[in-house]
Design a protein around this motif. Sequence first.
Motif, PDB file in Angstrom:
ATOM      1  N   PRO A   2       0.822  -1.199   0.000  1.00 17.71           N
ATOM      2  CA  PRO A   2       0.000   0.000   0.000  1.00 17.71           C
ATOM      3  C   PRO A   2       0.864   1.261   0.000  1.00 17.71           C
ATOM      4  CG  PRO A   2      -0.008  -1.027   2.168  1.00 17.71           C
ATOM      5  CD  PRO A   2       0.656  -1.991   1.234  1.00 17.71           C
ATOM      6  N   THR A   3       0.359   2.323  -0.606  1.00 15.75           N
ATOM      7  CA  THR A   3       1.070   3.589  -0.642  1.00 15.75           C
ATOM      8  C   THR A   3       1.115   4.203   0.753  1.00 15.75           C
ATOM      9  OG1 THR A   3       0.309   3.977  -2.895  1.00 15.75           O
ATOM     10  CG2 THR A   3       1.127   5.889  -1.671  1.00 15.75           C
ATOM     11  N   PRO A   4       2.283   4.648   1.222  1.00 17.07           N
ATOM     12  CA  PRO A   4       2.345   5.266   2.554  1.00 17.07           C
ATOM     13  C   PRO A   4       1.486   6.522   2.591  1.00 17.07           C
ATOM     14  CG  PRO A   4       4.544   4.781   1.722  1.00 17.07           C
ATOM     15  CD  PRO A   4       3.604   4.592   0.578  1.00 17.07           C
ATOM     16  N   PRO A   5       0.859   6.816   3.720  1.00 17.81           N
ATOM     17  CA  PRO A   5       0.098   8.053   3.837  1.00 17.81           C
ATOM     18  C   PRO A   5       1.017   9.263   3.718  1.00 17.81           C
ATOM     19  CG  PRO A   5       0.312   6.982   5.974  1.00 17.81           C
ATOM     20  CD  PRO A   5       0.820   6.016   4.960  1.00 17.81           C
ATOM     21  N   ARG A   6       0.461  10.354   3.201  1.00 19.94           N
ATOM     22  CA  ARG A   6       1.219  11.600   3.072  1.00 19.94           C
ATOM     23  C   ARG A   6       0.726  12.567   4.151  1.00 19.94           C
ATOM     24  NH1 ARG A   6       4.305  14.308  -0.973  1.00 19.94           N
ATOM     25  NH2 ARG A   6       4.525  16.484  -0.370  1.00 19.94           N
ATOM     26  N   ILE A   7       1.631  12.964   5.036  1.00 22.91           N
ATOM     27  CA  ILE A   7       1.306  13.882   6.123  1.00 22.91           C
ATOM     28  C   ILE A   7       2.044  15.192   5.876  1.00 22.91           C
ATOM     29  CG2 ILE A   7       1.277  14.250   8.610  1.00 22.91           C
ATOM     30  CD1 ILE A   7      -0.275  11.765   7.776  1.00 22.91           C
ATOM     31  N   VAL A   8       1.330  16.315   5.927  1.00 22.45           N
ATOM     32  CA  VAL A   8       1.953  17.632   5.866  1.00 22.45           C
ATOM     33  C   VAL A   8       1.964  18.214   7.272  1.00 22.45           C
ATOM     34  CG1 VAL A   8       1.749  20.005   5.042  1.00 22.45           C
ATOM     35  CG2 VAL A   8       1.383  18.104   3.460  1.00 22.45           C
ATOM     36  N   VAL A   9       3.130  18.615   7.739  1.00 23.26           N
ATOM     37  CA  VAL A   9       3.282  19.286   9.030  1.00 23.26           C
ATOM     38  C   VAL A   9       3.612  20.747   8.754  1.00 23.26           C
ATOM     39  CG1 VAL A   9       4.616  19.431  11.163  1.00 23.26           C
ATOM     40  CG2 VAL A   9       4.048  17.193  10.197  1.00 23.26           C
ATOM     41  N   ILE A  10       2.833  21.644   9.325  1.00 22.67           N
ATOM     42  CA  ILE A  10       3.042  23.080   9.142  1.00 22.67           C
ATOM     43  C   ILE A  10       3.731  23.628  10.381  1.00 22.67           C
ATOM     44  CG2 ILE A  10       1.949  25.297   8.701  1.00 22.67           C
ATOM     45  CD1 ILE A  10      -0.470  23.734   7.600  1.00 22.67           C
ATOM     46  N   GLY A  11       4.959  24.118  10.209  1.00 25.80           N
ATOM     47  CA  GLY A  11       5.706  24.691  11.319  1.00 25.80           C
ATOM     48  C   GLY A  11       6.902  23.838  11.690  1.00 25.80           C
ATOM     49  N   GLY A  12       8.042  24.494  11.890  1.00 26.28           N
ATOM     50  CA  GLY A  12       9.276  23.763  12.197  1.00 26.28           C
ATOM     51  C   GLY A  12       9.784  23.999  13.603  1.00 26.28           C
ATOM     52  N   GLY A  13       8.889  24.371  14.520  1.00 25.05           N
ATOM     53  CA  GLY A  13       9.294  24.537  15.910  1.00 25.05           C
ATOM     54  C   GLY A  13       9.330  23.214  16.649  1.00 25.05           C
ATOM     55  N   HIS A  14       9.214  23.274  17.963  1.00 27.96           N
ATOM     56  CA  HIS A  14       9.344  22.066  18.777  1.00 27.96           C
ATOM     57  C   HIS A  14       8.211  21.075  18.497  1.00 27.96           C
ATOM     58  CE1 HIS A  14      12.497  24.190  20.874  1.00 27.96           C
ATOM     59  NE2 HIS A  14      11.670  25.199  21.050  1.00 27.96           N
ATOM     60  N   ALA A  15       6.986  21.566  18.380  1.00 26.11           N
ATOM     61  CA  ALA A  15       5.863  20.670  18.085  1.00 26.11           C
ATOM     62  C   ALA A  15       5.977  20.108  16.681  1.00 26.11           C
ATOM     63  CB  ALA A  15       4.540  21.413  18.260  1.00 26.11           C
ATOM     64  N   GLY A  16       6.341  20.956  15.712  1.00 27.49           N
ATOM     65  CA  GLY A  16       6.434  20.504  14.334  1.00 27.49           C
ATOM     66  C   GLY A  16       7.510  19.465  14.123  1.00 27.49           C
ATOM     67  N   ALA A  17       8.664  19.651  14.762  1.00 26.92           N
ATOM     68  CA  ALA A  17       9.747  18.680  14.616  1.00 26.92           C
ATOM     69  C   ALA A  17       9.340  17.314  15.152  1.00 26.92           C
ATOM     70  CB  ALA A  17      10.993  19.183  15.350  1.00 26.92           C
ATOM     71  N   GLU A  18       8.668  17.306  16.299  1.00 26.14           N
ATOM     72  CA  GLU A  18       8.252  16.030  16.878  1.00 26.14           C
ATOM     73  C   GLU A  18       7.117  15.404  16.074  1.00 26.14           C
ATOM     74  OE1 GLU A  18      10.028  14.704  19.055  1.00 26.14           O
ATOM     75  OE2 GLU A  18      11.061  16.369  20.068  1.00 26.14           O
ATOM     76  N   ALA A  19       6.195  16.223  15.567  1.00 22.72           N
ATOM     77  CA  ALA A  19       5.100  15.686  14.761  1.00 22.72           C
ATOM     78  C   ALA A  19       5.634  15.020  13.502  1.00 22.72           C
ATOM     79  CB  ALA A  19       4.121  16.807  14.402  1.00 22.72           C
ATOM     80  N   ALA A  20       6.569  15.683  12.830  1.00 19.92           N
ATOM     81  CA  ALA A  20       7.142  15.114  11.610  1.00 19.92           C
ATOM     82  C   ALA A  20       7.872  13.805  11.891  1.00 19.92           C
ATOM     83  CB  ALA A  20       8.092  16.130  10.970  1.00 19.92           C
TER      84      ALA A  20
END
Length: 405
Positions: A2-20
């Motif tokens: 199956p094709t991996p899901p595509r996730i867009v994370v907006i923001g490169g701060g502390h929350a964004g880095a961990e989310a990505a």
Amino acid sequence: MPTPPRIVVIGGGHAGAEAATAAARMGADVLLVTSSLDTIGQMSCNPAIGGVAKGTVVREVDALGGVMGRAADRATLQFRMLNRSKGPAVWAPRAQCDRALYRGAVRSILEEQQRISITQSTVRAFAMDARRVVGVVCSDGREFGADAVVLTAGPFLRGRTHMGTTTRIAGGRAGDPAVVDIAEQLEALGLTVARFKTGTPPRVDGRTVDFSRTERQEGELPEARFAHYRRAARPEQRSCWITWAGPAVKDIISRNLQASALYGGAIASRGPRYCPSVEDKIVKFPDAERHQVFLEPEGLDTRELYVNGLSTSLPTDVQLEILRTIPGLERVEMTRPGYAIEYDYYPPDQLTPWLEVKALEHLFFAGQINGTTVYEEAAGRGGIAGSNAARRIRGAERISLEPDV
């Protein structure tokens, strides 16, 4: 396969880095969109990771494969265990960090992940299919489709900085523009919006400090680290210094209280429990003779010092007057004034326990946008949101931090 899901994370701060990172570790292909590649992992306020309660969160994030502990270890200028005079249950690890080394470490860790791509742009809108978010539209004309989106906007949504009651500058951080378009779209989509405020203290030129009038504070526990699975080499260590804001500071603030953005009516929103302004300290603790002030290094490549304990929204001339009444700072030069920041957040009863927006499918919020504060809490929520974004698309059970009852 199956094709991996595509996730867009907006923001490169502390929350964004961990989310990505969390979404990538769950097998998703991640695009992190940030307005500036140079400020990924930026420590917008104090140059430290951890502290009372917060140090525990850093180690929990690390146990789940997160970024913050590893980045902090690569950037630590001084490590201390707070509350050592009390029982072990309240001991609190804290690392004074080099801002530039921390930013570099976060970006390096993100780029080690093959499933994470990073691009510089500002997202101006969500692409929608009815009440489902299916991608993002950027201000430079690019559009990116997504199976899920994680928004980690920090204090940038309609952000405004305040220095006194007359100086107001649009921006979520000094020198960086506010984000307006997304905030307007979310409000138009029916989300309840509130305003929150936080703040930062002035910075000073360490070459103009008389350290003989301050108390030197060395680090301890040279072998201690936040990260359990990796052991980073520690940079050259630095000292901090302790001084005091005494009766003279109290007098200046009392005389100028109405010139403060917080007490003069320019800001009506509430602030976080952490990092109270020095104005709040004077007003709420009138019997206290003095308040502790820490002079903390910003990095190995600069003599600039962060004046921890003096967060303020007073005018710049009053800030300098205050600084020069503090022992050791009588001839100090202020390199950057302190300021308050007011910005949009969304009361978290609009989110599911796994941080998805109830009214907009496949959109997740993490960090200050949820009405939280401090780097560590943003990191923890970012990890939860990123992991659940990937789990949502795969139809897997989501992670929730609801207490057992």
